[in-house]
Design a protein around this motif. Structure first.
Motif, PDB file in Angstrom:
ATOM      1  N   LEU A   1       9.053 -35.784   2.295  1.00 25.97           N
ATOM      2  CA  LEU A   1       9.893 -36.408   0.990  1.00 25.97           C
ATOM      3  C   LEU A   1      10.028 -35.623  -0.192  1.00 25.97           C
ATOM      4  O   LEU A   1       9.358 -34.943   0.352  1.00 25.97           O
ATOM      5  CB  LEU A   1       7.196 -37.128   0.965  1.00 25.97           C
ATOM      6  CG  LEU A   1       7.118 -37.730  -0.722  1.00 25.97           C
ATOM      7  CD1 LEU A   1       8.111 -39.186  -0.261  1.00 25.97           C
ATOM      8  CD2 LEU A   1       5.852 -37.770  -0.644  1.00 25.97           C
ATOM      9  N   VAL A   2      10.485 -36.393  -1.124  1.00 22.28           N
ATOM     10  CA  VAL A   2      11.107 -35.315  -2.233  1.00 22.28           C
ATOM     11  C   VAL A   2      10.436 -36.066  -3.418  1.00 22.28           C
ATOM     12  O   VAL A   2      10.531 -37.591  -3.698  1.00 22.28           O
ATOM     13  CB  VAL A   2      12.404 -34.761  -2.622  1.00 22.28           C
ATOM     14  CG1 VAL A   2      12.371 -34.274  -0.594  1.00 22.28           C
ATOM     15  CG2 VAL A   2      13.796 -35.939  -2.759  1.00 22.28           C
TER      16      VAL A   2
ATOM     17  N   GLY B   1      20.519 -36.407   9.294  1.00 20.89           N
ATOM     18  CA  GLY B   1      20.285 -37.297  10.044  1.00 20.89           C
ATOM     19  C   GLY B   1      18.792 -37.577   9.700  1.00 20.89           C
ATOM     20  O   GLY B   1      17.701 -37.955  10.435  1.00 20.89           O
ATOM     21  N   ILE B   2      18.186 -37.055   8.781  1.00 26.17           N
ATOM     22  CA  ILE B   2      17.195 -36.992   8.495  1.00 26.17           C
ATOM     23  C   ILE B   2      16.215 -37.636   7.078  1.00 26.17           C
ATOM     24  O   ILE B   2      16.597 -38.667   6.584  1.00 26.17           O
ATOM     25  CB  ILE B   2      16.321 -35.153   8.183  1.00 26.17           C
ATOM     26  CG1 ILE B   2      16.576 -33.900   8.611  1.00 26.17           C
ATOM     27  CG2 ILE B   2      14.797 -35.471   6.862  1.00 26.17           C
ATOM     28  CD1 ILE B   2      16.196 -32.911   7.928  1.00 26.17           C
ATOM     29  N   ASN B   3      15.214 -39.010   7.877  1.00 27.14           N
ATOM     30  CA  ASN B   3      14.197 -39.645   7.188  1.00 27.14           C
ATOM     31  C   ASN B   3      13.544 -39.254   5.810  1.00 27.14           C
ATOM     32  O   ASN B   3      12.374 -38.727   5.953  1.00 27.14           O
ATOM     33  CB  ASN B   3      13.444 -40.295   8.034  1.00 27.14           C
ATOM     34  CG  ASN B   3      13.509 -42.112   7.864  1.00 27.14           C
ATOM     35  OD1 ASN B   3      14.203 -42.333   7.014  1.00 27.14           O
ATOM     36  ND2 ASN B   3      11.817 -42.257   8.366  1.00 27.14           N
ATOM     37  N   VAL B   4      14.501 -39.450   4.905  1.00 27.39           N
ATOM     38  CA  VAL B   4      14.115 -38.724   3.999  1.00 27.39           C
ATOM     39  C   VAL B   4      13.849 -39.923   2.576  1.00 27.39           C
ATOM     40  O   VAL B   4      14.076 -40.619   2.608  1.00 27.39           O
ATOM     41  CB  VAL B   4      14.987 -38.089   2.517  1.00 27.39           C
ATOM     42  CG1 VAL B   4      16.585 -38.958   3.373  1.00 27.39           C
ATOM     43  CG2 VAL B   4      15.168 -37.235   1.626  1.00 27.39           C
ATOM     44  N   PHE B   5      12.057 -40.123   1.713  1.00 28.72           N
ATOM     45  CA  PHE B   5      12.186 -41.334   0.691  1.00 28.72           C
ATOM     46  C   PHE B   5      11.896 -39.693   0.059  1.00 28.72           C
ATOM     47  O   PHE B   5      11.622 -39.007  -0.346  1.00 28.72           O
ATOM     48  CB  PHE B   5      10.723 -41.410   1.189  1.00 28.72           C
ATOM     49  CG  PHE B   5      10.213 -41.472   2.606  1.00 28.72           C
ATOM     50  CD1 PHE B   5      10.799 -43.653   2.631  1.00 28.72           C
ATOM     51  CD2 PHE B   5      10.074 -40.882   3.445  1.00 28.72           C
ATOM     52  CE1 PHE B   5      10.404 -44.247   3.660  1.00 28.72           C
ATOM     53  CE2 PHE B   5      10.107 -42.220   5.102  1.00 28.72           C
ATOM     54  CZ  PHE B   5       9.878 -43.782   5.066  1.00 28.72           C
ATOM     55  N   ILE B   6      12.116 -40.580  -1.416  1.00 27.86           N
ATOM     56  CA  ILE B   6      11.772 -40.449  -2.411  1.00 27.86           C
ATOM     57  C   ILE B   6      11.313 -40.557  -4.157  1.00 27.86           C
ATOM     58  O   ILE B   6      11.361 -41.705  -3.482  1.00 27.86           O
ATOM     59  CB  ILE B   6      13.607 -40.212  -3.455  1.00 27.86           C
ATOM     60  CG1 ILE B   6      14.891 -39.424  -2.934  1.00 27.86           C
ATOM     61  CG2 ILE B   6      13.437 -39.990  -5.099  1.00 27.86           C
ATOM     62  CD1 ILE B   6      15.954 -39.635  -3.322  1.00 27.86           C
ATOM     63  N   LEU B   7      10.491 -40.728  -4.477  1.00 25.89           N
ATOM     64  CA  LEU B   7       9.172 -40.341  -5.004  1.00 25.89           C
ATOM     65  C   LEU B   7       9.084 -39.905  -6.617  1.00 25.89           C
ATOM     66  O   LEU B   7       8.473 -38.910  -6.494  1.00 25.89           O
ATOM     67  CB  LEU B   7       7.585 -40.655  -4.477  1.00 25.89           C
ATOM     68  CG  LEU B   7       6.917 -41.420  -4.937  1.00 25.89           C
ATOM     69  CD1 LEU B   7       6.634 -42.734  -4.347  1.00 25.89           C
ATOM     70  CD2 LEU B   7       5.377 -40.546  -3.844  1.00 25.89           C
ATOM     71  N   PRO B   8      10.129 -40.765  -6.940  1.00 28.30           N
ATOM     72  CA  PRO B   8      10.934 -40.078  -8.570  1.00 28.30           C
ATOM     73  C   PRO B   8       9.455 -39.898  -9.324  1.00 28.30           C
ATOM     74  O   PRO B   8       8.942 -40.938  -9.585  1.00 28.30           O
ATOM     75  CB  PRO B   8      11.634 -40.700  -9.075  1.00 28.30           C
ATOM     76  CG  PRO B   8      11.278 -42.526  -8.541  1.00 28.30           C
ATOM     77  CD  PRO B   8      11.446 -41.708  -7.346  1.00 28.30           C
TER      78      PRO B   8
ATOM     79  N   SER C   1      -0.620 -43.379  -1.699  1.00 28.52           N
ATOM     80  CA  SER C   1      -0.697 -45.346  -1.158  1.00 28.52           C
ATOM     81  C   SER C   1       0.197 -44.550   0.363  1.00 28.52           C
ATOM     82  O   SER C   1       0.550 -45.303   1.410  1.00 28.52           O
ATOM     83  CB  SER C   1      -0.677 -45.701  -2.079  1.00 28.52           C
ATOM     84  OG  SER C   1      -1.522 -46.298  -2.859  1.00 28.52           O
ATOM     85  N   PHE C   2       1.468 -43.473  -0.945  1.00 30.35           N
ATOM     86  CA  PHE C   2       1.964 -43.581   0.080  1.00 30.35           C
ATOM     87  C   PHE C   2       1.885 -43.023   1.402  1.00 30.35           C
ATOM     88  O   PHE C   2       2.370 -43.298   3.133  1.00 30.35           O
ATOM     89  CB  PHE C   2       3.431 -42.331  -0.180  1.00 30.35           C
ATOM     90  CG  PHE C   2       4.743 -42.882   0.557  1.00 30.35           C
ATOM     91  CD1 PHE C   2       6.032 -43.037   0.717  1.00 30.35           C
ATOM     92  CD2 PHE C   2       4.817 -41.103   1.322  1.00 30.35           C
ATOM     93  CE1 PHE C   2       7.053 -42.360   1.118  1.00 30.35           C
ATOM     94  CE2 PHE C   2       6.256 -41.141   2.053  1.00 30.35           C
ATOM     95  CZ  PHE C   2       6.891 -41.843   2.231  1.00 30.35           C
TER      96      PHE C   2
END
Length: 363
Positions: free
Chosen positions: A34-35, A49-56, A71-72
């Motif tokens: 998460l970034v 191939g890394i599963n990345v999420f962006i929470l801006p 919540s995430f």
């Protein structure tokens, strides 16, 4: 066990590749990243191939993200949070009491120096950071020196584990045709005062050899000052500042070098030195952090005192003489054999032990 790595997302240099090496070394676990901004870390993750999420965030000071962050993490039922960097550490600390997951933090550098050149704002960030590092369930220090600093800053010794960085030494690198007429020097790192680039440039102005070239990979606040220093010492035509260079290109630049120099005032266990070893390139480094374990004696490289352009100059002259005598490559071979014990597999196993300790604390 389900792990979420958290980083601001604007990380360059060793911190970015440290995150990548953990994903490569701990492949048996379900892990996400998460970034808080779509930058070099997210780009690196997608390429590998890394599963990345962006929470801006609206800005790096935007705390409205905290409810979304809670919540995430809770909705996805992560059991371990592994943070990297002051911003990620602070945001997790502010929401920790509302999280079910256990918290592991990696401290990559000396927290008393991270904001040393940023005035009053830097001092505030330093105080916040030092408070934050006392809050995780477990802390990973990437060198014994960092562990000592953490313990002296109030982190319980039993909660701190030293896990050295690692590299994938199983890769086969093709032989590079180097410029045989010039002694090729490389340094890789953020252009910040703590990396000591100015001492390297000063050292090069003192050596008797003139048939050299220096490649600097990195960007940062000191760039204009370093250019000015190179101009003042009449070395600009010998120094190439490449700015930020991506991983594969950095690897190519290292492979083309004859020696790497790490003139840092503070360091932990630099991945980039291991990458030099991977390419059979010897290293001149300041005796800080745990670099002495990486370069235990003069048969594999050079250790010099920090902030000493004279000692750097002497080591550079020796390395250049070895290059002229065609004996420098032998030192590079010995450095490869020694440094290849520091693998990502070993780093992964030791990180897994920390995760287990963290979960055992909960029982």
């Amino acid at each position: 066990m389900k792990v979420l790595h958290v980083n601001a997302g604007n990380e360059y240099g060793g911190g970015l590749f440290h995150i990548l090496s953990i994903f490569q070394g701990v492949s048996q676990l379900e892990m996400d990243l998460l970034v808080f901004e779509d930058g070099p870390v997210a780009e690196m993750a997608r390429k590998n191939g890394i599963n990345v999420f962006i929470l801006p965030q609206k800005s790096r000071y935007d705390l409205s993200i905290l409810s979304r962050l809670k919540s995430f993490i809770n909705d996805r039922e992560y059991t371990i949070l592994h943070t990297h960097g002051p911003r990620a550490n602070l945001l997790i600390s502010l929401t920790k009491k509302r999280l079910a997951a256990r918290w592991v933090m990696t401290v990559h550098s000396d927290p008393t120096l991270d904001f040393n050149d940023r005035g009053i704002k830097g001092r505030i960030f330093e105080v916040l950071n030092l408070r934050t590092i006392r809050k995780p369930d477990q802390v990973i220090a990437v060198s014994s020196e960092i562990k000592e600093i953490l313990v002296s800053s109030g982190v319980p010794s039993d909660n701190v584990s030293v896990v050295h960085n690692g590299r994938n030494f199983n890769l086969n690198h093709s032989k590079i045709n180097k410029n045989s007429n010039l002694f090729n020097i490389i340094t890789v790192g953020r252009l910040e005062w703590v990396k000591g680039h100015r001492y390297l440039i000063q050292a090069l102005s003192k050596i008797k050899q003139t048939n050299w070239t220096l490649t600097i990979c990195g960007t940062g606040q000191e760039e204009s000052d370093l250019k000015k220093l190179a101009d003042e010492l009449d070395l600009s035509d010998k120094i190439n500042l490449l700015g930020w260079v991506e991983g594969t290109e950095v690897s190519k630049q290292i492979a083309q070098a004859d020696v790497m120099v790490l003139p840092s005032l503070s360091e932990s266990f630099p991945l980039v030195a291991l990458e030099a070893g991977e390419h059979h390139i010897p290293v001149i480094a300041t005796d800080v952090g745990d670099i002495g374990e990486m370069i235990p004696n003069k048969s594999v490289g050079w250790l010099v005192q920090k902030a000493s352009s004279d000692e750097l100059a002497a080591a550079l002259e020796e390395a250049c003489t070895d290059w002229e005598l065609d004996t420098l490559e032998q030192k590079g071979e010995r450095f490869y054999k020694w440094s290849s014990q520091f693998t990502i597999e070993k780093q992964g196993l030791e990180t897994m032990k920390v995760y287990k300790q963290c979960m055992d604390q909960k029982k």
